[in-house]
Design an enzyme around this catalytic site. Structure first.
Site, short mmCIF file in Angstrom:
data_model
loop_
_atom_site.label_atom_id
_atom_site.label_comp_id
_atom_site.label_asym_id
_atom_site.label_seq_id
_atom_site.Cartn_x
_atom_site.Cartn_y
_atom_site.Cartn_z
N ASN A 1 -100.95 -35.09 38.94
CA ASN A 1 -102.00 -34.26 38.52
C ASN A 1 -102.85 -35.14 37.50
OD1 ASN A 1 -103.63 -32.46 37.27
ND2 ASN A 1 -101.86 -31.23 36.42
N TRP A 2 -104.03 -35.43 38.27
CA TRP A 2 -104.98 -36.33 37.62
C TRP A 2 -105.75 -35.78 36.36
CZ3 TRP A 2 -107.61 -40.03 41.75
CH2 TRP A 2 -106.74 -40.88 42.15
N LYS A 3 -105.60 -34.53 36.40
CA LYS A 3 -106.41 -33.39 35.47
C LYS A 3 -107.84 -34.00 35.54
CE LYS A 3 -102.20 -32.69 32.91
NZ LYS A 3 -101.51 -32.38 31.54
N HIS B 1 -101.25 -23.56 36.02
CA HIS B 1 -100.76 -24.63 35.06
C HIS B 1 -101.10 -24.19 33.70
CE1 HIS B 1 -101.07 -28.46 32.67
NE2 HIS B 1 -100.67 -28.84 33.74
N GLU C 1 -102.40 -25.14 31.05
CA GLU C 1 -103.99 -25.51 30.58
C GLU C 1 -104.74 -24.41 31.00
OE1 GLU C 1 -104.18 -29.77 31.59
OE2 GLU C 1 -102.53 -30.06 30.17
N GLU D 1 -92.67 -26.49 33.88
CA GLU D 1 -93.47 -27.17 33.01
C GLU D 1 -93.33 -26.86 31.55
OE1 GLU D 1 -96.23 -30.27 34.94
OE2 GLU D 1 -97.30 -28.40 34.45
N GLY E 1 -97.89 -33.53 27.98
CA GLY E 1 -98.95 -34.69 27.49
C GLY E 1 -98.50 -34.93 25.99
N SER F 1 -94.42 -35.14 30.54
CA SER F 1 -94.24 -36.25 30.14
C SER F 1 -93.26 -37.09 31.12
CB SER F 1 -93.72 -36.20 28.68
OG SER F 1 -94.91 -35.97 27.77
N GLY G 1 -98.48 -35.84 35.11
CA GLY G 1 -99.81 -36.13 34.53
C GLY G 1 -100.13 -37.36 34.06
P1 PGA Z 1 -97.89 -35.01 31.59
O1 PGA Z 1 -98.73 -33.68 32.24
O2 PGA Z 1 -97.29 -35.88 32.49
O3 PGA Z 1 -99.19 -35.87 31.03
O4 PGA Z 1 -97.01 -34.53 30.37
C1 PGA Z 1 -97.73 -33.00 33.13
C2 PGA Z 1 -98.71 -31.88 33.82
O5 PGA Z 1 -99.60 -31.30 32.97
O6 PGA Z 1 -98.57 -31.60 34.88
#
Ligand code: PGA
Length: 242
Positions: free
Chosen positions: A9-11, A93, A95, A164, A170, A205, A226
């Site tokens: 997931n490159w966001k 997600h 976010e 998650e 993150g 993470s 991510g």
């Molecule tokens: P992260 O993000 O690996 O940077 O913690 C995971 C995600 O949001 O899918």
């Protein structure tokens, strides 16, 4: 036997140059897990072209509209994604839930819209630190799963679930393999008999140095990655660990 799946997931990161450099450096060894890359919308066509040169890499989107077409400025429909070769789409997600106000009801509509367009939704669920500390983890996860009424036996063979924990995304803090396994097993049991075949991914993470211990757990079938997915060598290591 569930096939391991690792999803990047490159966001909202990357550029045209980054996409080219990523695929030049990312090498999948034969026999590794299923792999999907979810770049931002504008880079999907370039990623489709470049990933297509290496077998075994699927394309995913990070979001979709709950509607199919029409006067919805700025929205992207599932059928459009399918049309350009996308297979997976992330829905729910944290976010999107916390920063863009997506309710469980909207997440459910997006889940159904994805399947209507023949995409495989990756449904994200997870508790905040406050919810965990107050002993509500399982209630929160149960509610998030139940909100998706489409999560029935029939639709489950065309869906992926990602656990998650919000406090692990993150932050550099990963759930311990035992903490993750406990919730994964709960998710699988909540999904009934069809849950046995559903890929349940862990996200939060994940890095090459913690991936192996997570993947060794019975109910962890892969990862949604991510930050670490932006580094092609690091991401390839995680894929190999799966
Ligand atoms: P992260 O993000 O690996 O940077 O913690 C995971 C995600 O949001 O899918």
């Amino acid at each position: 036997m569930r096939t391991p799946l690792v999803v990047a997931n490159w966001k909202m990161n990357g550029s045209r140059e980054f996409v080219e450099q990523f695929f030049a450096a990312f090498k999948l060894a034969a026999g590794t897990a299923q792999v999907a890359i979810c770049p931002p919308f504008p880079y999907l066509p370039a990623a489709a072209g470049l990933s297509g040169q290496q077998g075994g890499i699927a394309l995913g989107a990070q979001n979709l509209s709950e509607r199919d077409q029409g006067a919805f400025t700025g929205e992207v429909a599932g059928a459009m994604l399918r049309d350009i070769g996308v297979h997976y789409v992330i829905v729910g997600h944290s976010e999107r839930r916390s920063l863009f106000g997506e309710t469980s009801d909207l997440v459910a509509q997006k889940f159904i819209a994805a399947q209507r367009a023949d995409l495989i939704p990756i449904l994200c669920v997870g508790e905040t630190l406050e919810q965990r500390d107050s002993g509500n983890t399982f209630d929160v996860i149960r509610q998030q799963l139940q909100a998706v009424a489409g999560l029935t036996d029939a639709s489950l063979d065309r869906a992926v679930v990602a656990y998650e924990p919000v406090w692990a995304i993150g932050t550099g803090v990963t759930a311990t393999p035992q903490q993750a396994q406990e919730v994964h097993s709960f998710i699988r049991d909540s999904l009934g008999s069809a849950g046995q075949n559903v890929q349940v991914l862990y996200g939060g993470s994940v890095k090459s140095d913690n991936a192996e211990a997570l993947f060794a757990q019975d109910d962890i079938d892969g990862a949604l990655v991510g930050g670490a997915s932006l580094d092609p060598e690091e991401f390839a290591k995680i894929c190999r660990a799966a």
